[in-house]
Design an enzyme around this catalytic site. Structure first.
Site, PDB file in Angstrom:
ATOM      1  N   GLU A   9       4.392   9.277  -6.546  1.00  0.00           N
ATOM      2  CA  GLU A   9       3.655   8.208  -7.277  1.00  0.00           C
ATOM      3  C   GLU A   9       2.346   8.806  -7.567  1.00  0.00           C
ATOM      4  O   GLU A   9       1.668   9.063  -6.768  1.00  0.00           O
ATOM      5  CB  GLU A   9       3.534   7.028  -6.470  1.00  0.00           C
ATOM      6  CG  GLU A   9       2.964   5.791  -7.426  1.00  0.00           C
ATOM      7  CD  GLU A   9       2.777   4.517  -6.278  1.00  0.00           C
ATOM      8  OE1 GLU A   9       2.946   3.524  -6.931  1.00  0.00           O
ATOM      9  OE2 GLU A   9       2.677   4.742  -5.196  1.00  0.00           O
ATOM     10  N   GLY A  33       0.985  -1.189   0.077  1.00  0.00           N
ATOM     11  CA  GLY A  33      -0.019  -0.042  -0.012  1.00  0.00           C
ATOM     12  C   GLY A  33       0.988   1.176  -0.082  1.00  0.00           C
ATOM     13  O   GLY A  33       2.094   1.439  -0.655  1.00  0.00           O
ATOM     14  N   SER A  34       0.113   2.264   0.663  1.00  0.00           N
ATOM     15  CA  SER A  34       0.818   3.497   0.469  1.00  0.00           C
ATOM     16  C   SER A  34       2.123   3.611   1.559  1.00  0.00           C
ATOM     17  O   SER A  34       2.171   3.211   2.618  1.00  0.00           O
ATOM     18  CB  SER A  34      -0.106   4.747   0.832  1.00  0.00           C
ATOM     19  OG  SER A  34      -0.120   4.844   2.115  1.00  0.00           O
ATOM     20  N   CYS A  61       1.889  -0.115  -9.135  1.00  0.00           N
ATOM     21  CA  CYS A  61       3.256   0.380  -8.532  1.00  0.00           C
ATOM     22  C   CYS A  61       4.388   0.488  -9.632  1.00  0.00           C
ATOM     23  O   CYS A  61       5.153   1.316  -9.319  1.00  0.00           O
ATOM     24  CB  CYS A  61       3.697  -0.688  -7.438  1.00  0.00           C
ATOM     25  SG  CYS A  61       2.485  -0.871  -6.078  1.00  0.00           S
ATOM     26  N   GLU A  80       5.581  -3.426   0.667  1.00  0.00           N
ATOM     27  CA  GLU A  80       5.705  -3.187  -0.849  1.00  0.00           C
ATOM     28  C   GLU A  80       4.987  -1.731  -0.926  1.00  0.00           C
ATOM     29  O   GLU A  80       3.798  -1.664  -0.955  1.00  0.00           O
ATOM     30  CB  GLU A  80       5.094  -4.088  -1.685  1.00  0.00           C
ATOM     31  CG  GLU A  80       5.724  -4.001  -3.204  1.00  0.00           C
ATOM     32  CD  GLU A  80       4.742  -3.192  -3.871  1.00  0.00           C
ATOM     33  OE1 GLU A  80       5.507  -1.835  -4.076  1.00  0.00           O
ATOM     34  OE2 GLU A  80       4.007  -3.220  -4.520  1.00  0.00           O
ATOM     35  N   LEU A  81       5.600  -0.567  -1.202  1.00  0.00           N
ATOM     36  CA  LEU A  81       5.239   0.616  -1.070  1.00  0.00           C
ATOM     37  C   LEU A  81       5.237   1.586  -2.353  1.00  0.00           C
ATOM     38  O   LEU A  81       4.679   2.665  -2.094  1.00  0.00           O
ATOM     39  CB  LEU A  81       5.865   1.434   0.081  1.00  0.00           C
ATOM     40  CG  LEU A  81       6.101   0.719   1.333  1.00  0.00           C
ATOM     41  CD1 LEU A  81       7.040   1.550   2.513  1.00  0.00           C
ATOM     42  CD2 LEU A  81       4.625   0.488   1.828  1.00  0.00           C
TER      43      LEU A  81
END
Length: 474
Positions: free
Chosen positions: A374, A225-226, A280, A245-246
């Site tokens: 992002e 996520g964020s 992502c 996992e950002l």
């Protein structure tokens, strides 16, 4: 009312959760959110199941994973339609996600069968004559898997499949915007002969997650996520094994030697916009050697403008809506900011409701949010560079480091990029969006820590334990 799953059993509550289609806000379905008591029941059951789950024979773990894979394939159209309905991604991409999820579980079944450990001779030292070590990896304990909205099936699969493969109970917390796909997966899993408490799928409001994250009975937290949320999780539970996992702001370089500009333009146009940019590793920054810029730019713009934008339920649609209007408004603001800072819109730049037109910008300074952060939307920024060296430096000039793409046929440049770029993966001859579900996937810097990919996640969910045998005639 669609039930959720507490320790493998269907359950509901009076705290209703309504899911609406991102494209037109039509009703998709209704479920409910787990109460504090139901969350406690799930955690307690996971803790109780940890021993029996770890003791499951490889054949049983692999068989369950194979069965999940087969059932996903059999109900593929149902899954795809549901993903499109609650997530808004075009049906063609929803089908691709379903196929990948089935493959993720199949691959996990194979990994479960060969998850055996390592033998080490210890008699390399005279004092250890007759000794042999067996190093096996054992589950750290129950896993809390927190999934995002953008891949509501396959990113849940990447948390569940490795857990089942190593024999670790798992509690899945799906994204509030897209819980129904995970609940359908839970329904499939509930029909398997797994230990009670082996899995739960719990819609829980984000504001109630702190206690679940902190619960000592869940020693592993896997979050996708964020960045800000991931940072808070890591800070809150430094004693736990946390994988994050950002996301990122993925870049591609068109090197000076690359001559197939039609291919590069098509791939970049497609994978900047394939989930409305909500991936992502969606292409966000494109650096082009000046020797190729004049020929490449019109090809890229034409490829982007050829994409069909519209209702994601239409088979012809390439680009659908983003997840909600708030996200669309933010993307629109970032585009406007880029223009204010001197950027120029080559195509797109408009919004209608939750649908943002695929956008190509140029002349944007590196400190604009569409470059530095992002976007998570259908926006890419085209920037010329004077050399391949400058292109690699520009890619690396980022707070993120997930994946990068380098369009080159030069083997020396490919290896240089692999050595120099601070990213989790370098894709040569293609966009950074490529991912095979068995390969290690994750990033560095602001893109997180740990790796997905079935075998990599299995390693994250486990820890080594050594057995030393004495008096062995080697």
């Amino acid at each position: 009312m669609i039930p959720f799953h507490v320790a493998g059993r269907p359950a509901t509550s009076s705290d209703f959760l309504t899911v609406r289609h991102p494209f037109d806000t039509s009703l998709v379905g209704e479920t409910s959110q787990a109460t504090a008591e139901q969350v406690e029941e799930a955690v307690a059951a996971a803790a109780t199941a940890a021993g029996p789950a770890a003791a499951l024979p490889a054949a049983e773990r692999a068989g369950a994973l194979d069965e999940i894979s087969a059932r996903i394939r059999r109900r593929g159209e149902e899954f795809a339609a549901l993903i499109t309905a609650e997530n808004g991604k075009p049906l063609k991409w929803a089908r691709a996600e379903v196929a990948r999820a089935a493959g993720t579980f199949r691959w996990a079944a194979e990994e479960a069968r060969r998850f055996s450990g390592e033998l080490q001779r210890l008699d390399t030292d005279p004092a250890a004559a007759g000794r042999l070590a067996l190093v096996r990896r054992m589950p750290r304990g129950p896993v809390l898997g927190i999934a995002p909205f953008n891949f509501p099936l396959n990113l849940v699969a990447h948390k569940v499949a490795p857990a089942l493969a190593v024999g670790a109970p798992i509690i899945v917390k799906p994204a509030p915007a897209t819980p129904l796909t995970a609940l359908l997966l839970g329904e499939i899993m509930s029909r398997l002969d797994l230990p009670a408490g082996m899995f739960s799928v719990l819609p829980v409001p984000n504001e109630r997650m702190a206690g679940l994250v902190a619960d000592p009975r869940l020693p592993v937290v896997s979050f996708t996520g964020s960045g800000p949320v991931g940072a808070r999780i890591r800070a809150a539970v430094p004693h736990k094994h946390v994988t994050l996992e950002l996301g990122g702001n993925a870049a591609a370089l068109i090197a000076g030697d690359w001559d197939d500009l039609d291919y590069a333009a098509q791939r970049i146009a497609t994978f900047s916009n394939y989930q409305a940019g909500q991936s992502c590793v969606a292409v966000q920054r494109v650096f082009v050697h000046r020797a190729r810029l004049g020929a490449f730019t019109p090809k890229l713009v034409a490829a982007v403008e050829a994409l069909t934008v519209g209702d994601p339920r239409d088979e012809a649609t390439d680009v659908g809506p983003v997840i909600d209007e708030r996200a669309a408004e933010r993307i629109e603001e970032w585009i406007a900011e880029a223009v204010t800072k001197g950027g120029r819109v080559l195509t797109g730049g408009t919004r209608r409701g939750t649908t943002v037109a695929p956008t190509v910008l140029t002349g944007v300074p590196a400190d604009a949010r569409v470059c530095a952060e992002e976007v998570f939307g259908p926006v890419l920024v085209l920037t010329p560079v004077d050399s391949d060296e400058a292109g690699l430096a520009a890619i690396d000039d980022s707070a993120f480091g997930l994946q990068a793409g380098v369009f080159t046929r030069r083997i020396d440049l490919a290896f240089e990029a692999h050595r120099r770029l601070h990213v989790g993966g370098v894709i040569v001859g293609d966009v950074p969006s490529f991912r095979a579900d068995q390969m290690p996937y994750g990033g560095v810097k602001g893109s997180g820590s740990g790796r997905e990919g079935v075998a990599s996640a299995m390693a994250d969910y486990t820890e080594p334990r050594v057995l030393v045998l004495t008096g062995v005639a080697l």
